[in-house]
Motif scaffolding. Structure first.
Motif, PDB file in Angstrom:
ATOM      1  N   GLN A  96       0.825  -1.200   0.000  1.00  0.00           N
ATOM      2  CA  GLN A  96       0.000   0.000   0.000  1.00  0.00           C
ATOM      3  C   GLN A  96       0.866   1.259   0.000  1.00  0.00           C
ATOM      4  N   GLY A  97       1.965   1.238   0.762  1.00  0.00           N
ATOM      5  CA  GLY A  97       2.864   2.381   0.801  1.00  0.00           C
ATOM      6  C   GLY A  97       3.485   2.664  -0.555  1.00  0.00           C
ATOM      7  N   LYS A  98       3.916   1.621  -1.256  1.00  0.00           N
ATOM      8  CA  LYS A  98       4.502   1.801  -2.582  1.00  0.00           C
ATOM      9  C   LYS A  98       3.460   2.311  -3.574  1.00  0.00           C
ATOM     10  N   TYR A  99       2.243   1.806  -3.458  1.00  0.00           N
ATOM     11  CA  TYR A  99       1.156   2.246  -4.346  1.00  0.00           C
ATOM     12  C   TYR A  99       0.872   3.733  -4.156  1.00  0.00           C
ATOM     13  N   LEU A 100       0.740   4.162  -2.899  1.00  0.00           N
ATOM     14  CA  LEU A 100       0.427   5.565  -2.630  1.00  0.00           C
ATOM     15  C   LEU A 100       1.593   6.476  -3.024  1.00  0.00           C
ATOM     16  N   ALA A 101       2.817   6.041  -2.764  1.00  0.00           N
ATOM     17  CA  ALA A 101       3.984   6.835  -3.154  1.00  0.00           C
ATOM     18  C   ALA A 101       4.028   7.019  -4.673  1.00  0.00           C
ATOM     19  N   LYS A 102       3.714   5.971  -5.401  1.00  0.00           N
ATOM     20  CA  LYS A 102       3.701   6.048  -6.865  1.00  0.00           C
ATOM     21  C   LYS A 102       2.638   7.030  -7.343  1.00  0.00           C
ATOM     22  N   ALA A 103       1.468   7.008  -6.681  1.00  0.00           N
ATOM     23  CA  ALA A 103       0.381   7.916  -7.062  1.00  0.00           C
ATOM     24  C   ALA A 103       0.762   9.370  -6.806  1.00  0.00           C
ATOM     25  N   LEU A 104       1.341   9.648  -5.651  1.00  0.00           N
ATOM     26  CA  LEU A 104       1.711  11.022  -5.313  1.00  0.00           C
ATOM     27  C   LEU A 104       2.882  11.509  -6.171  1.00  0.00           C
ATOM     28  N   ASN A 105       3.808  10.609  -6.486  1.00  0.00           N
ATOM     29  CA  ASN A 105       4.911  10.986  -7.369  1.00  0.00           C
ATOM     30  C   ASN A 105       4.413  11.298  -8.780  1.00  0.00           C
ATOM     31  N   ALA A 106       3.348  10.601  -9.192  1.00  0.00           N
ATOM     32  CA  ALA A 106       2.762  10.880 -10.502  1.00  0.00           C
ATOM     33  C   ALA A 106       2.207  12.296 -10.548  1.00  0.00           C
ATOM     34  N   LYS A 107       1.664  12.763  -9.431  1.00  0.00           N
ATOM     35  CA  LYS A 107       1.156  14.136  -9.373  1.00  0.00           C
ATOM     36  C   LYS A 107       2.298  15.141  -9.520  1.00  0.00           C
ATOM     37  N   VAL A 108       3.421  14.851  -8.869  1.00  0.00           N
ATOM     38  CA  VAL A 108       4.569  15.754  -8.967  1.00  0.00           C
ATOM     39  C   VAL A 108       5.058  15.835 -10.416  1.00  0.00           C
ATOM     40  N   ARG A 109       5.121  14.676 -11.070  1.00  0.00           N
ATOM     41  CA  ARG A 109       5.612  14.645 -12.455  1.00  0.00           C
ATOM     42  C   ARG A 109       4.645  15.323 -13.418  1.00  0.00           C
ATOM     43  N   SER A 110       3.378  15.415 -13.014  1.00  0.00           N
ATOM     44  CA  SER A 110       2.378  16.039 -13.895  1.00  0.00           C
ATOM     45  C   SER A 110       2.223  17.532 -13.615  1.00  0.00           C
ATOM     46  N   ASP A 111       3.208  18.119 -12.926  1.00  0.00           N
ATOM     47  CA  ASP A 111       3.213  19.553 -12.615  1.00  0.00           C
ATOM     48  C   ASP A 111       1.993  19.995 -11.812  1.00  0.00           C
ATOM     49  N   GLY A 112       1.582  19.131 -10.874  1.00  0.00           N
ATOM     50  CA  GLY A 112       0.507  19.523  -9.963  1.00  0.00           C
ATOM     51  C   GLY A 112      -0.898  19.294 -10.464  1.00  0.00           C
ATOM     52  N   ALA A 113      -1.050  18.596 -11.594  1.00  0.00           N
ATOM     53  CA  ALA A 113      -2.395  18.324 -12.099  1.00  0.00           C
ATOM     54  C   ALA A 113      -3.165  17.460 -11.112  1.00  0.00           C
ATOM     55  N   GLU A 114      -4.488  17.605 -11.108  1.00  0.00           N
ATOM     56  CA  GLU A 114      -5.333  16.868 -10.178  1.00  0.00           C
ATOM     57  C   GLU A 114      -5.176  15.367 -10.360  1.00  0.00           C
ATOM     58  N   LEU A 115      -5.088  14.639  -9.236  1.00  0.00           N
ATOM     59  CA  LEU A 115      -5.009  13.180  -9.298  1.00  0.00           C
ATOM     60  C   LEU A 115      -6.360  12.616  -9.732  1.00  0.00           C
ATOM     61  N   ARG A 116      -6.366  11.846 -10.799  1.00  0.00           N
ATOM     62  CA  ARG A 116      -7.607  11.266 -11.301  1.00  0.00           C
ATOM     63  C   ARG A 116      -7.611   9.772 -11.006  1.00  0.00           C
ATOM     64  N   PRO A 171      -4.836   3.464 -11.184  1.00  0.00           N
ATOM     65  CA  PRO A 171      -5.733   2.316 -11.002  1.00  0.00           C
ATOM     66  C   PRO A 171      -5.995   2.036  -9.526  1.00  0.00           C
ATOM     67  N   ALA A 172      -7.015   1.242  -9.250  1.00  0.00           N
ATOM     68  CA  ALA A 172      -7.332   0.858  -7.874  1.00  0.00           C
ATOM     69  C   ALA A 172      -6.224  -0.031  -7.316  1.00  0.00           C
ATOM     70  N   PHE A 173      -6.054   0.009  -6.013  1.00  0.00           N
ATOM     71  CA  PHE A 173      -5.041  -0.827  -5.357  1.00  0.00           C
ATOM     72  C   PHE A 173      -5.464  -2.292  -5.424  1.00  0.00           C
ATOM     73  N   ARG A 174      -4.525  -3.141  -5.796  1.00  0.00           N
ATOM     74  CA  ARG A 174      -4.768  -4.580  -5.839  1.00  0.00           C
ATOM     75  C   ARG A 174      -3.673  -5.288  -5.048  1.00  0.00           C
ATOM     76  N   TYR A 175      -4.090  -6.193  -4.183  1.00  0.00           N
ATOM     77  CA  TYR A 175      -3.130  -6.902  -3.329  1.00  0.00           C
ATOM     78  C   TYR A 175      -2.970  -8.346  -3.800  1.00  0.00           C
ATOM     79  N   VAL A 176      -1.734  -8.755  -3.986  1.00  0.00           N
ATOM     80  CA  VAL A 176      -1.414 -10.140  -4.326  1.00  0.00           C
ATOM     81  C   VAL A 176      -0.624 -10.736  -3.166  1.00  0.00           C
ATOM     82  N   HIS A 177      -1.201 -11.742  -2.534  1.00  0.00           N
ATOM     83  CA  HIS A 177      -0.578 -12.351  -1.360  1.00  0.00           C
ATOM     84  C   HIS A 177       0.599 -13.228  -1.779  1.00  0.00           C
ATOM     85  N   LEU A 178       1.779 -12.936  -1.232  1.00  0.00           N
ATOM     86  CA  LEU A 178       2.970 -13.705  -1.571  1.00  0.00           C
ATOM     87  C   LEU A 178       3.081 -14.984  -0.758  1.00  0.00           C
ATOM     88  N   GLY A 179       2.579 -14.951   0.483  1.00  0.00           N
ATOM     89  CA  GLY A 179       2.678 -16.120   1.343  1.00  0.00           C
ATOM     90  C   GLY A 179       2.987 -15.731   2.776  1.00  0.00           C
TER      91      GLY A 179
END
Length: 370
Positions: free
Chosen positions: A300-320, A326-334
């Motif tokens: 979840q932390g990596k997902y949110l960091a990626k989303a917020l970094n995308a906003k920075v790269r888009s020069d402050g455009a609204e997060l859509r 995409p929605a967060f998806r969890y894959v259980h490793l074990g």
């Protein structure tokens, strides 16, 4: 005992049980956040050691309290709440007053001190036999991974270390694991049975019962039977902290912050709280509640960091969310659980049809991973 703190260290919980009996030093399982992310020391970034008191979403501020009690506010553009959870007592009377929890290094230190104290008290000449038996009876409530790993570590300490140096005292020690269902209930039945056999072989008594109350140094079970103890360690699940309970946001039935598929926190009317996210043990999505595991919080932390970094790269455009993100998806490793020396259980893959392993090879896998 638990307060909301922007802690200065990251605890590696899989090895926390090893510190309770001295197998590992506390410094081996705790790492400074400054070492994990040195950039926090560089402006405009900041690291604050303080207690989070409340969140004001309208003003977009977090009210904090310094160690001397002075309050101050921290403004935010985006807020990520990841305070974790605390041990849950399920409202059972006497647990908070008499039990030790095992969630962080401070708890592990308290357990180690109590263990050493009881062993020392039991050796005092003239100690009554019934008092000696009570002092050396260690009860663990909760048959999940933490309870099983702590019971295993304690059994290793008694059977391998204490038996060499204080054999007469070691022979009097009893370890009782209380669980209302099956131990390691999230694992496959064959791994549950294997873990039960390994614990029993190491002189850990497994009692299948529910705890009704705790009175002083006695655990009262639902059937009325009583278990006197010298130390009670409570590993029976987790619950929300007081800080999470005080927030003006929607919560699930178990008290966790309610989030949507994009980790956004919801108001009680199910509308989205603007620019506030929650991740880890303190939150849950009603559609698909995820287990309170470190790998969930990490993803979840990596997902949110990626989303917020995308906003920075888009020069402050609204997060859509839903379009650009995409929605967060969890894959259980074990999951892996260490048992007594030379044994462990491992599940890899989805819960519905995992690949399993047990015994010495599983133990080597656990050692390699951690």
């Amino acid at each position: 005992m638990v307060k909301e703190v922007l802690t200065i260290g990251q605890v590696f919980t899989p090895l926390l049980t090893s510190t309770t009996v001295g197998t590992l030093d506390f410094r081996s399982v705790a790492v400074s956040i400054m070492h994990i992310q040195p950039a926090l020391q560089n402006p405009p970034n900041a690291f604050l050691t303080a207690t989070a008191k409340r969140v004001c979403p309208e003003e977009k501020q977090v009210v904090c309290s310094a160690e001397d009690g002075a309050e101050f506010t921290v403004p935010y553009d985006y807020l990520a709440i990841s305070t974790g959870a605390q041990g849950s007592t399920f409202g059972i009377e006497g647990v908070k007053e008499s039990a030790y929890f095992l969630r962080d290094v401070a708890h592990a230190d308290q357990i180690r001190r109590k263990l050493v104290t009881n062993i020392g008290l039991a050796q005092i000449p003239g100690t009554r036999e019934d008092e000696k038996r009570r002092l050396l009876h260690f009860v663990v409530v909760g048959g999940g991974p933490t309870g099983v790993e702590f019971s295993s570590e304690l059994a290793n300490f008694v059977n391998e270390d204490l038996m060499r140096f204080l054999p007469e005292t070691a022979c009097h020690i009893r370890i009782t694991l209380v669980e209302c269902g099956n131990i390691l209930s999230s694992f496959t039945p064959d791994l549950q049975s294997y873990a039960g056999r390994k614990l029993s072989k190491s002189r850990v008594e497994i009692v299948k019962a529910s705890v009704k109350a705790v009175e002083g140094s006695t655990v009262i079970l639902e059937d009325g039977s009583r278990i006197a103890f010298g130390m009670l360690v409570w590993c029976a699940g987790v619950g929300p902290t007081d800080f999470i309970g005080s927030l003006p946001f929607a919560r699930t039935k178990d008290g966790r912050l309610m989030i949507d598929d994009f980790l956004r926190v919801l108001h009680p009317d199910n509308t989205i709280v603007r620019d506030v996210f929650a991740l880890g043990d303190c939150s849950a999505c009603p559609k698909l509640p995820l287990p309170t595991l470190a790998q969930v919080a990490e993803k979840q932390g990596k997902y949110l960091a990626k989303a917020l970094n995308a906003k920075v790269r888009s020069d402050g455009a609204e997060l859509r969310f839903g379009r650009d993100i995409p929605a967060f998806r969890y894959v259980h490793l074990g999951s892996m659980v260490a048992l007594t020396t030379g044994s462990a259980v491992t599940e890899i893959g989805k819960h519905s049809k995992p690949w399993t392993m047990r015994g010495f090879m599983s133990f080597l896998g656990w050692r390699s991973a951690y």
